[in-house]
Design an enzyme around this catalytic site. Structure first.
Site, PDB file in Angstrom:
ATOM      1  N   ILE A  11       0.829  -1.209   0.000  1.00 43.28           N
ATOM      2  CA  ILE A  11       0.000   0.000   0.000  1.00 43.28           C
ATOM      3  C   ILE A  11       0.861   1.256   0.000  1.00 43.28           C
ATOM      4  O   ILE A  11       0.424   2.313  -0.480  1.00 43.28           O
ATOM      5  CB  ILE A  11      -0.977  -0.004   1.195  1.00 43.28           C
ATOM      6  CG1 ILE A  11      -2.180   0.914   0.903  1.00 43.28           C
ATOM      7  CG2 ILE A  11      -0.293   0.381   2.505  1.00 43.28           C
ATOM      8  CD1 ILE A  11      -3.340   0.724   1.852  1.00 43.28           C
ATOM      9  N   VAL A  33       0.688  -3.396   8.363  1.00 44.92           N
ATOM     10  CA  VAL A  33       0.579  -2.279   7.409  1.00 44.92           C
ATOM     11  C   VAL A  33       0.838  -0.942   8.119  1.00 44.92           C
ATOM     12  O   VAL A  33       1.406  -0.023   7.527  1.00 44.92           O
ATOM     13  CB  VAL A  33      -0.805  -2.296   6.717  1.00 44.92           C
ATOM     14  CG1 VAL A  33      -1.940  -2.014   7.679  1.00 44.92           C
ATOM     15  CG2 VAL A  33      -0.839  -1.341   5.539  1.00 44.92           C
ATOM     16  N   ASP A  34       0.463  -0.867   9.380  1.00 48.33           N
ATOM     17  CA  ASP A  34       0.669   0.380  10.128  1.00 48.33           C
ATOM     18  C   ASP A  34       2.172   0.681  10.232  1.00 48.33           C
ATOM     19  O   ASP A  34       2.616   1.823  10.046  1.00 48.33           O
ATOM     20  CB  ASP A  34       0.072   0.217  11.529  1.00 48.33           C
ATOM     21  CG  ASP A  34      -0.315   1.538  12.183  1.00 48.33           C
ATOM     22  OD1 ASP A  34      -0.338   1.592  13.420  1.00 48.33           O
ATOM     23  OD2 ASP A  34      -0.591   2.494  11.452  1.00 48.33           O
ATOM     24  N   VAL A 121      -3.018  -8.952  12.488  1.00 47.42           N
ATOM     25  CA  VAL A 121      -2.872  -9.101  13.951  1.00 47.42           C
ATOM     26  C   VAL A 121      -4.235  -9.236  14.636  1.00 47.42           C
ATOM     27  O   VAL A 121      -4.411 -10.014  15.564  1.00 47.42           O
ATOM     28  CB  VAL A 121      -2.114  -7.868  14.524  1.00 47.42           C
ATOM     29  CG1 VAL A 121      -2.230  -7.765  16.028  1.00 47.42           C
ATOM     30  CG2 VAL A 121      -0.661  -7.918  14.084  1.00 47.42           C
TER      31      VAL A 121
END
Ligand code: APR
Length: 173
Positions: A11, A33-34, A121
């Site tokens: 992303i 992704v964070d 998660v």
């Protein structure tokens, strides 16, 4: 009915006005992704997030994208932790997409990229999440022209592809 794009990729490499990250309530960044979005956007992202925290599950907040190339805003949304499906997880996940789209529209975004929120998660079943995401996006009839779902692995990609295909099948009169 607007087209929902599906890509297999990272992303942080998407050239869109808004990138959505699957955050936690502190908005300080994390793994998955964070972590990738915070690494790409740089340390200012966590500082900007900290000023808006806490962000409740299902809610969404926007910050600048800082060092994230070609992106104008990051929208931080907090997905539900999967607890078996009987604790309102579906509704919270749908709210992540609806609130993110509403926020992006308010920012005048023409394009937005979503990860598969809560399916890492937080353990949300991938296929169920894909159905909720596509239904929430379509029901919010967004003014954002380009909506891109970015899958990071083949299993997630294929689950979303099946869901999109089924949806299109249902939508054809
Ligand atoms: N690009 C796109 N998708 C990605 C990327 C990436 N660079 N990295 C991971 N993903 C995918 C994962 O493979 C998964 O399909 O994002 C999806 C969401 O997984 P998580 O990032 O684990 O997010 P979530 O399940 O919502 O858990 C959020 O994890 O990282 C912490 O701070 C975060 O506490 C929060 C929790």
């Amino acid at each position: 009915m607007e087209e929902i794009e599906l890509v297999l990729g990272d992303i942080t490499r998407q050239r869109v006005d808004v990138v959505v990250t699957a955050a936690n309530e502190s908005l300080l960044g994390g793994g998955g992704v964070d972590g990738a979005v915070h690494r790409a956007a740089g340390p200012r992202l966590a500082r900007a997030g900290a000023e808006l925290a806490p962000c409740a599950p299902g809610q969404a907040v926007a910050t600048p994208a800082f060092d994230l190339a070609a992106v104008r805003h990051v929208i931080h949304t907090v997905g539900p932790v999967w607890e078996g499906g009987g604790h309102g997880e579906d509704e919270v996940l749908a709210a992540c997409y609806v609130h993110s789209l509403r926020l992006a529209a308010g920012l005048g975004a023409r394009s937005i990229a979503f990860p598969a929120i809560a399916t890492g998660v937080y353990g949300f079943p991938v296929r169920r999440a894909a159905e909720i995401a596509t239904r929430a996006i379509r029901s919010s009839s967004p003014s954002v022209a380009t909506i891109r779902l970015v899958a990071f692995d083949r299993e997630t990609h294929d689950a979303i592809a099946v869901t999109l295909g089924e949806d299109r099948g249902r939508s054809v009169p």
